[in-house]
Design a protein around this motif. Structure first.
Motif, short mmCIF file in Angstrom:
data_model
loop_
_atom_site.label_atom_id
_atom_site.label_comp_id
_atom_site.label_asym_id
_atom_site.label_seq_id
_atom_site.Cartn_x
_atom_site.Cartn_y
_atom_site.Cartn_z
N VAL A 150 0.85 -1.18 0.00
CA VAL A 150 0.00 0.00 0.00
C VAL A 150 0.89 1.24 0.00
N TYR A 151 0.79 2.03 -1.06
CA TYR A 151 1.43 3.35 -1.07
C TYR A 151 0.59 4.27 -0.19
N TYR A 152 1.26 5.12 0.58
CA TYR A 152 0.48 6.05 1.40
C TYR A 152 1.15 7.41 1.48
N ASN A 153 0.34 8.41 1.69
CA ASN A 153 0.79 9.80 1.77
C ASN A 153 1.21 10.09 3.21
N LYS A 154 2.52 10.15 3.43
CA LYS A 154 3.02 10.35 4.79
C LYS A 154 2.64 11.72 5.33
N ASP A 155 2.58 12.72 4.46
CA ASP A 155 2.22 14.07 4.92
C ASP A 155 0.82 14.10 5.52
N ILE A 156 -0.12 13.45 4.84
CA ILE A 156 -1.50 13.42 5.35
C ILE A 156 -1.58 12.58 6.62
N ASN A 161 -2.51 12.66 12.24
CA ASN A 161 -2.06 11.81 13.36
C ASN A 161 -2.52 10.36 13.19
N LEU A 162 -2.26 9.82 11.99
CA LEU A 162 -2.67 8.46 11.66
C LEU A 162 -1.47 7.52 11.73
N SER A 163 -1.75 6.26 12.03
CA SER A 163 -0.70 5.25 12.16
C SER A 163 -0.87 4.18 11.08
N ILE A 164 0.24 3.52 10.75
CA ILE A 164 0.18 2.40 9.82
C ILE A 164 -0.63 1.27 10.46
N PRO A 165 -1.63 0.74 9.79
CA PRO A 165 -2.47 -0.31 10.38
C PRO A 165 -1.71 -1.61 10.57
N GLN A 166 -1.99 -2.29 11.66
CA GLN A 166 -1.32 -3.54 11.98
C GLN A 166 -2.19 -4.77 11.71
N SER A 167 -3.44 -4.56 11.37
CA SER A 167 -4.35 -5.67 11.04
C SER A 167 -5.32 -5.19 9.97
N TRP A 168 -6.00 -6.14 9.33
CA TRP A 168 -6.99 -5.81 8.33
C TRP A 168 -8.10 -4.96 8.94
N GLU A 169 -8.49 -5.30 10.16
CA GLU A 169 -9.53 -4.52 10.83
C GLU A 169 -9.07 -3.08 11.05
N ASP A 170 -7.78 -2.92 11.40
CA ASP A 170 -7.23 -1.57 11.57
C ASP A 170 -7.24 -0.82 10.23
N PHE A 171 -6.97 -1.54 9.16
CA PHE A 171 -6.94 -0.91 7.84
C PHE A 171 -8.32 -0.37 7.47
N LEU A 172 -9.36 -1.17 7.70
CA LEU A 172 -10.72 -0.71 7.42
C LEU A 172 -11.08 0.48 8.30
N ALA A 173 -10.66 0.44 9.56
CA ALA A 173 -10.92 1.56 10.46
C ALA A 173 -10.20 2.82 9.98
N LEU A 174 -8.99 2.65 9.48
CA LEU A 174 -8.23 3.78 8.93
C LEU A 174 -8.97 4.38 7.74
N CYS A 175 -9.47 3.53 6.85
CA CYS A 175 -10.23 4.01 5.69
C CYS A 175 -11.46 4.80 6.14
N GLN A 176 -12.14 4.30 7.17
CA GLN A 176 -13.33 5.00 7.67
C GLN A 176 -12.95 6.35 8.27
N THR A 177 -11.85 6.40 8.98
CA THR A 177 -11.40 7.67 9.57
C THR A 177 -11.09 8.68 8.48
N LEU A 178 -10.40 8.25 7.44
CA LEU A 178 -10.07 9.15 6.34
C LEU A 178 -11.34 9.66 5.66
N THR A 179 -12.31 8.77 5.47
CA THR A 179 -13.58 9.17 4.86
C THR A 179 -14.27 10.23 5.71
N SER A 180 -14.28 10.02 7.02
CA SER A 180 -14.95 10.97 7.92
C SER A 180 -14.28 12.34 7.93
N LYS A 181 -13.00 12.36 7.53
CA LYS A 181 -12.26 13.63 7.48
C LYS A 181 -12.29 14.26 6.09
#
Length: 412
Positions: A150-156, A161-181
């Motif tokens: 997964v390529y990701y934008n480190k600046d964003i 204040n986001l972290s690299i996800p450590q599980s698939w569940e974390d990844f989906l939660a990260l996607c939801q957080t980005l959507t909410s923002k």
């Protein structure tokens, strides 16, 4: 329809026969002993890099000139086969791994490379296997592998204040957080079809079904392609659909690169081969491994992508063998690695230091993790097309994960 296909095939053959006669390259009539070889490839983007590599080889073999003549990637397999069938194939050529390469060896076009000096000694068995026949014969010299991440934008990530996800569940939660923002989490689309399968689904699939030892069980039929793990993988695709770009159905592979490069999408599940696209990006970016569901080990899809072989009909077999043998040496492999496009990794069993930071970041993802080839490549390549279509159907909401998995098992 059959008549149309027949006419189309004849047109392709006619076009192929109009190409210069590659096999055997050319000799210098002046008596200087100069030999001209041709090299076929699907890597049209790599002309500058490969020409630099071939210029370095010319210092080793001054009387040999190798001309790089790549073909449009989607057309390579069909064009090469037509050239070989008509006796106009190149002297040297890139070889696909597994079944596509084995087919051309069985047809008598790819040479037996088993006795190329250094080949069997300087590559690990796992790196030889993709270009090895069941009886152990080698039909090419391994050249480069690619990785998926997964390529990701480190600046964003820093800004929010986001972290690299450590599980698939974390990844989906990260996607939801980005959507909410207000961000578009993922740049991937499906218009070109191949990339959503090869880059995304096959890149994450080992995390759900397991690595090489488990893949073999699916290949033999011991495990079914519609078991709970496979259904879970398709459900994973269904879960990310809402995080793809609006109108993802019409987003091409190039569009996805633009979305990530222009910071309109925060992440992009892709292959290492596009790392060079972002060299001049106006933001800091990095890569992370697509994580496995909780309780499972993250496995990296590190795919054996390219090898080089020689045409059995070449007029200059000794010159071709000498070039392949050079690629099996520390000197040749080091020179090749210095001229490989960004995101392609040497496979030889020598410690070779890469100079690009992002290339080393990709390779570092392998540390402490199991790696495996793309799931369908070794034995299930006939399932490529149906699996591709089922992934797209799931993303579009046209099939449930269970229906998709059932369709793949039925297509076996």
């Amino acid at each position: 329809m059959k008549r149309t296909l027949k006419v189309f095939g004849l047109m392709l053959l006619a076009a192929c026969l109009s190409f210069p006669a590659f096999a055997g390259g050319g000799g210098d009539s002046s008596g200087s002993g100069k030999v001209v070889l041709t090299m076929g490839s699907w890597r049209t983007d790599d002309v500058a890099q490969v020409n630099r590599l071939l210029a370095e080889y010319k210092k080793v073999a001054p009387n040999v000139e190798i001309q790089f003549r790549p073909t449009n990637p989607p057309d390579y397999n069909a064009t090469l086969r037509l050239q070989l069938d008509s006796g106009t194939g190149p002297d040297l050529m890139y070889a696909r791994s597994y079944a596509p390469g084995q087919e051309l060896f069985n047809a008598g076009y790819f040479a037996d490379c088993t006795n190329i000096p250094g080949l069997m000694q300087n590559f690990t068995p796992s790196n030889l296997a993709p270009w090895q026949m069941p009886d152990g014969k080698m039909f090419a010299v391994p050249f480069a592998a690619v990785s998926h991440a997964v390529y990701y934008n480190k600046d964003i990530f820093r800004k929010e204040n986001l972290s690299i996800p450590q599980s698939w569940e974390d990844f989906l939660a990260l996607c939801q957080t980005l959507t909410s923002k207000g961000y578009t989490p993922l740049a991937n689309g499906v218009a070109d079809e191949w990339d959503i399968l090869e880059c995304f689904f096959l890149g994450m699939l080992p995390n759900f079904v397991g690595g090489a030892s488990e893949r073999v069980k699916y290949e033999t039929g011991e495990k079914k392609l519609n078991d709970a793990n496979f259904v879970a993988a398709f459900k994973g695709m269904a879960d990310v659909a809402k995080y793809l770009p609006r109108g993802f159905q019409s987003v091409t592979y190039n569009d996805s690169q633009v979305l990530f490069n222009s910071q309109q999408a925060v992440m992009f599940m892709d292959g290492s081969w596009t790392a060079g696209v972002y060299e001049g990006a106006p933001f800091e970016w990095g890569v992370f491994a697509m994580p496995a569901p909780r309780g499972r080990n993250t496995i990296i899809c590190f795919h054996p992508d390219m090898a080089i072989t020689m045409n059995t009909k070449t007029k200059y077999p000794e010159e071709c063998k000498a070039f392949l043998a050079w690629l099996c040496t520390r000197e040749g492999a080091t020179t090749a690695s210095q001229n490989l496009p960004l995101g392609y990794f040497p496979m030889i069993n020598f410690p070779i230091q890469l100079t690009d930071a992002h290339a080393n970041e990709f390779l570092a993802l392998n540390n402490g993790k199991e790696t495996d080839a793309r799931f369908v490549w070794p034995k299930l390549l006939d399932l490529y097309a149906p699996m591709n279509q089922e992934v797209i159907k799931v993303l579009k909401g046209e099939a449930t994960p269970k229906q998709a998995a059932d369709a793949i098992e039925a297509a076996r």
